[in-house]
Design a protein around this motif. Structure first.
Motif, PDB file in Angstrom:
ATOM      1  N   ASP A   1      -0.900  -2.355   5.971  1.00  0.00           N
ATOM      2  CA  ASP A   1      -0.569  -1.505   4.824  1.00  0.00           C
ATOM      3  C   ASP A   1      -1.820  -1.118   4.023  1.00  0.00           C
ATOM      4  OD1 ASP A   1       1.310  -0.019   3.436  1.00  0.00           O
ATOM      5  OD2 ASP A   1       1.509  -1.542   1.870  1.00  0.00           O
TER       6      ASP A   1
ATOM      7  N   TRP B   1      -5.861  11.655   5.308  1.00  0.00           N
ATOM      8  CA  TRP B   1      -5.503  10.288   4.960  1.00  0.00           C
ATOM      9  C   TRP B   1      -5.398   9.443   6.224  1.00  0.00           C
ATOM     10  CZ3 TRP B   1      -0.922   8.966   7.293  1.00  0.00           C
ATOM     11  CH2 TRP B   1      -0.056  10.005   7.623  1.00  0.00           C
TER      12      TRP B   1
ATOM     13  N   MET C   1       5.178   8.708  -2.366  1.00  0.00           N
ATOM     14  CA  MET C   1       6.610   8.975  -2.438  1.00  0.00           C
ATOM     15  C   MET C   1       7.087   9.172  -3.879  1.00  0.00           C
ATOM     16  SD  MET C   1       8.158   9.230   0.481  1.00  0.00           S
ATOM     17  CE  MET C   1       6.694  10.173   0.925  1.00  0.00           C
TER      18      MET C   1
ATOM     19  N   HIS D   1      -4.524   1.779   3.090  1.00  0.00           N
ATOM     20  CA  HIS D   1      -4.526   3.242   3.024  1.00  0.00           C
ATOM     21  C   HIS D   1      -5.906   3.755   2.643  1.00  0.00           C
ATOM     22  CE1 HIS D   1      -0.034   3.805   2.945  1.00  0.00           C
ATOM     23  NE2 HIS D   1      -0.123   2.527   2.613  1.00  0.00           N
TER      24      HIS D   1
ATOM     25  N   VAL E   1      -0.613   0.761   9.271  1.00  0.00           N
ATOM     26  CA  VAL E   1       0.743   0.378   8.891  1.00  0.00           C
ATOM     27  C   VAL E   1       0.914  -1.130   8.838  1.00  0.00           C
ATOM     28  CG1 VAL E   1       3.187   0.588   9.472  1.00  0.00           C
ATOM     29  CG2 VAL E   1       1.638   2.522   9.859  1.00  0.00           C
TER      30      VAL E   1
ATOM     31  N   VAL F   1       9.633   9.639   7.725  1.00  0.00           N
ATOM     32  CA  VAL F   1       8.386   8.899   7.937  1.00  0.00           C
ATOM     33  C   VAL F   1       8.680   7.520   8.518  1.00  0.00           C
ATOM     34  CG1 VAL F   1       6.360   7.906   6.815  1.00  0.00           C
ATOM     35  CG2 VAL F   1       7.180  10.169   6.122  1.00  0.00           C
ATOM     36  N   ARG F   2       9.662   6.828   7.940  1.00  0.00           N
ATOM     37  CA  ARG F   2      10.004   5.478   8.413  1.00  0.00           C
ATOM     38  C   ARG F   2      10.459   5.514   9.879  1.00  0.00           C
ATOM     39  NH1 ARG F   2       7.601   2.053   4.900  1.00  0.00           N
ATOM     40  NH2 ARG F   2       8.369   2.290   2.758  1.00  0.00           N
TER      41      ARG F   2
ATOM     42  N   TRP G   1      -3.594   5.547   7.461  1.00  0.00           N
ATOM     43  CA  TRP G   1      -2.696   4.465   7.045  1.00  0.00           C
ATOM     44  C   TRP G   1      -2.581   3.450   8.179  1.00  0.00           C
ATOM     45  CZ3 TRP G   1       3.286   5.239   6.036  1.00  0.00           C
ATOM     46  CH2 TRP G   1       3.836   4.024   5.615  1.00  0.00           C
TER      47      TRP G   1
ATOM     48  N   SER H   1      -1.364   4.484  -1.613  1.00  0.00           N
ATOM     49  CA  SER H   1      -0.264   3.734  -1.020  1.00  0.00           C
ATOM     50  C   SER H   1       0.860   4.704  -0.683  1.00  0.00           C
ATOM     51  CB  SER H   1       0.253   2.662  -1.983  1.00  0.00           C
ATOM     52  OG  SER H   1       0.904   3.256  -3.096  1.00  0.00           O
ATOM     53  N   PHE H   2       1.745   4.278   0.194  1.00  0.00           N
ATOM     54  CA  PHE H   2       2.902   5.095   0.553  1.00  0.00           C
ATOM     55  C   PHE H   2       3.802   5.287  -0.663  1.00  0.00           C
ATOM     56  CE2 PHE H   2       7.274   5.385   2.368  1.00  0.00           C
ATOM     57  CZ  PHE H   2       7.115   6.602   3.004  1.00  0.00           C
ATOM     58  N   GLU H   3       3.929   4.227  -1.464  1.00  0.00           N
ATOM     59  CA  GLU H   3       4.785   4.298  -2.658  1.00  0.00           C
ATOM     60  C   GLU H   3       4.245   5.305  -3.670  1.00  0.00           C
ATOM     61  OE1 GLU H   3       5.661   0.968  -0.327  1.00  0.00           O
ATOM     62  OE2 GLU H   3       3.720   1.512  -1.230  1.00  0.00           O
TER      63      GLU H   3
ATOM     64  N   GLU I   1      11.338  10.155   3.144  1.00  0.00           N
ATOM     65  CA  GLU I   1      11.053   8.744   3.423  1.00  0.00           C
ATOM     66  C   GLU I   1      11.699   8.311   4.737  1.00  0.00           C
ATOM     67  OE1 GLU I   1      11.117   4.400   1.176  1.00  0.00           O
ATOM     68  OE2 GLU I   1      11.692   6.227   0.099  1.00  0.00           O
TER      69      GLU I   1
END
Length: 500
Positions: A164, A157, A191, A166, A161, A206-207, A159, A186-188, A203
């Motif tokens: 945003d 993958w 998750m 992907h 950032v 990663v953040r 990303w 997507s990150f969402e 989360e």
């Protein structure tokens, strides 16, 4: 005016040269067909692509025959539609040059009409073989990547950032349990599948990595859209692209569910095995200890019978009594050896500085009778100090020297030699004898508990001595092995930790 025209003409010539050089560089030529007079014109680059000499005349029929047979109908149809219906074309086709080299080309053309009738065709012709080759290599590479991802159970993958954006490979969709067109990357979306117990810390990890522009590697659980529990390892690397002035994360996610389950089963098996071993050791110790009491009773009563009622027994009864007493004595030795084995497994090893010269003095005192009766000669130079348990060192060397004396050749004075050398942080030992020797087939078997190579009538013993030696050496972090030749003797080789 004349100078102006000359300068203009020179400028046009230079421009024309630049144009031709450009067309040559990109392998792009042009052509024109005079339909009325059936005259075909090729630019120099078109001749070069076909590997045809520019002096050679080429007509439409000959030009079509340069196309690979699988494409001749396609180009002929394109020409007819252009002439009859005014349709232009832009096709990628394959030709075979005059020297037989297959090439991919791009053929572009359109018709020009006068009074509603096509009078000429003109267009461009470009060598795109390098492009098609790269395209094929890319397809093969993508296919190989997909196959590798499927086999390894992983996906990749990317990303961006800041924007945003992907990108997920087909493998990542598959690992997460999504169809490729089921959800937008997507990150969402990723998750959302993470197990509810793992989601907060995953989360946060990663953040935090994003804020610090750091790479990360995490292992967590997900629940797929179909309700399947998976364990994944996800690794993301931060990449700063100077070329595109943009940073992004590139990563790989791998399905390790099967490995995780195998590891769980292995740990459960190890725990079960440890529990079984512990119970077995406890049983062996308790059983051996408890057996001694009734055995002492049997031996005591037999001795009382022998002393108080010997005159009442005939010779056969006395023989039976002696056999029972001898069997009880052997049983006592066997129980003692079992207790020794159990203590080696259960008791903690005392790590102390052990002077092996003192150990050998104790051993020689313990074996004084055997040494005296056999006339055994035990030789060794000044021995080192090692780190270990003194009582176990005594048992180790006593068993090896005792065996050397026991398993001696008839009519030969037993000789035992102890040699040693420094091996890094270890001390290597070699205890050699001139006894009966051991066949190679039995080199491993002799270290197994209760394994005897001879009958009790030939050599007494319980078959536990070398098993105890093996346990002691292994408890000191080493291995013991034997080198032997039948009729010449044996050498037992092992290492111990060097003293401080």
């Amino acid at each position: 005016m004349k100078e102006y025209l000359q300068d203009t003409n020179l400028g046009l010539e230079n421009l024309n040269d630049l144009y031709n050089d450009t067309m040559q560089a990109v392998r792009l030529g042009y052509w024109q067909l005079d339909i009325v007079n059936n005259k075909l014109f090729w630019s120099p680059v078109v001749y070069e692509i076909h590997e045809v000499d520019p002096s050679e005349e080429v007509d439409v029929e000959k030009a079509i025959k340069f196309y690979h047979r699988d494409f001749q109908d396609l180009i002929s149809e394109a020409l007819n539609k252009a002439i009859n219906d005014g349709e232009s074309w832009d096709l990628e086709l394959k030709i075979v040059t005059k020297t037989g080299v297959p090439l991919w080309v791009r053929a572009i053309g359109k018709a020009e009409f006068e009074n509603g009738k096509a009078v000429r065709l003109r267009g461009l012709f470009q060598d795109i073989d390098w492009l098609k080759t790269r395209e094929q290599e890319l397809l093969e590479s993508q296919s190989a990547l997909k196959e590798a991802e499927d086999m390894a159970g992983l996906g990749n993958w990317k990303w961006y950032v800041e924007s945003d954006k992907h990108f997920w490979s087909e493998g990542r969709f598959k690992v997460l349990g999504y169809d490729a067109d089921e959800v937008a990357p997507s990150f969402e979306a990723a998750m959302e599948l993470v197990h509810v117990e793992d989601r907060p810390w995953v989360e946060e990890k990663v953040r935090t990595a994003i804020v610090n522009k750091e790479s990360y590697e995490i292992t967590y659980r997900i629940i797929t859209p179909k309700g399947e529990l998976k364990v994944l390892v996800d690794k993301g690397d931060f990449v700063e692209s100077l070329t595109y002035k943009a940073s992004y994360y590139f990563g790989i996610v791998r399905d390790i569910t099967k490995d995780h389950l195998r590891e769980q089963k292995l740990q459960e098996s190890l725990k079960s095995l440890e529990r079984s071993n512990r119970e077995l050791k406890d049983f062996a110790y308790v059983a051996s200890h408890d057996l001694q009491e009734p055995l002492r009773g049997i031996t005591s009563y037999l001795q009382l019978l022998e002393m108080g009622y010997a005159n009442l027994f005939d010779d056969e009864a006395k023989m039976y009594m002696d056999s029972i007493i001898n069997a009880s004595t052997r049983m006592k030795k066997l129980i003692n050896d079992l207790l020794t084995i159990s203590r080696l497994d259960t008791a903690n090893r005392q790590a102390e500085q052990v002077d092996l010269n003192e150990v050998l003095s104790i051993v020689e005192a313990n074996l004084e009778m055997s040494i005296s009766e056999s006339g055994a000669e035990i030789s060794y130079a000044e021995l080192p100090v090692v780190t270990g348990d003194e009582s176990r060192m005594v048992r180790l060397f006593q068993n090896l020297i005792g065996n050397a004396i026991k398993f001696r050749r008839a009519g030969v004075v037993p000789k035992v030699e102890i040699e040693w050398e420094q091996v890094g942080q270890k001390v290597g030992f070699k205890v050699s004898d001139n006894g009966i020797g051991i066949k190679p087939d039995y080199f491993d078997r002799i270290f197994t508990i209760f394994q005897r190579l001879h009958t009790r009538e030939e050599y007494e013993g319980t078959g536990v001595g070398l098993a105890i030696c093996k346990k002691i050496v292994e408890s000191h972090g080493s291995r013991i092995k034997v080198e032997s030749e039948v009729g010449k003797g044996s050498s037992f080789i092992f290492e111990l930790d060097k003293g401080m």
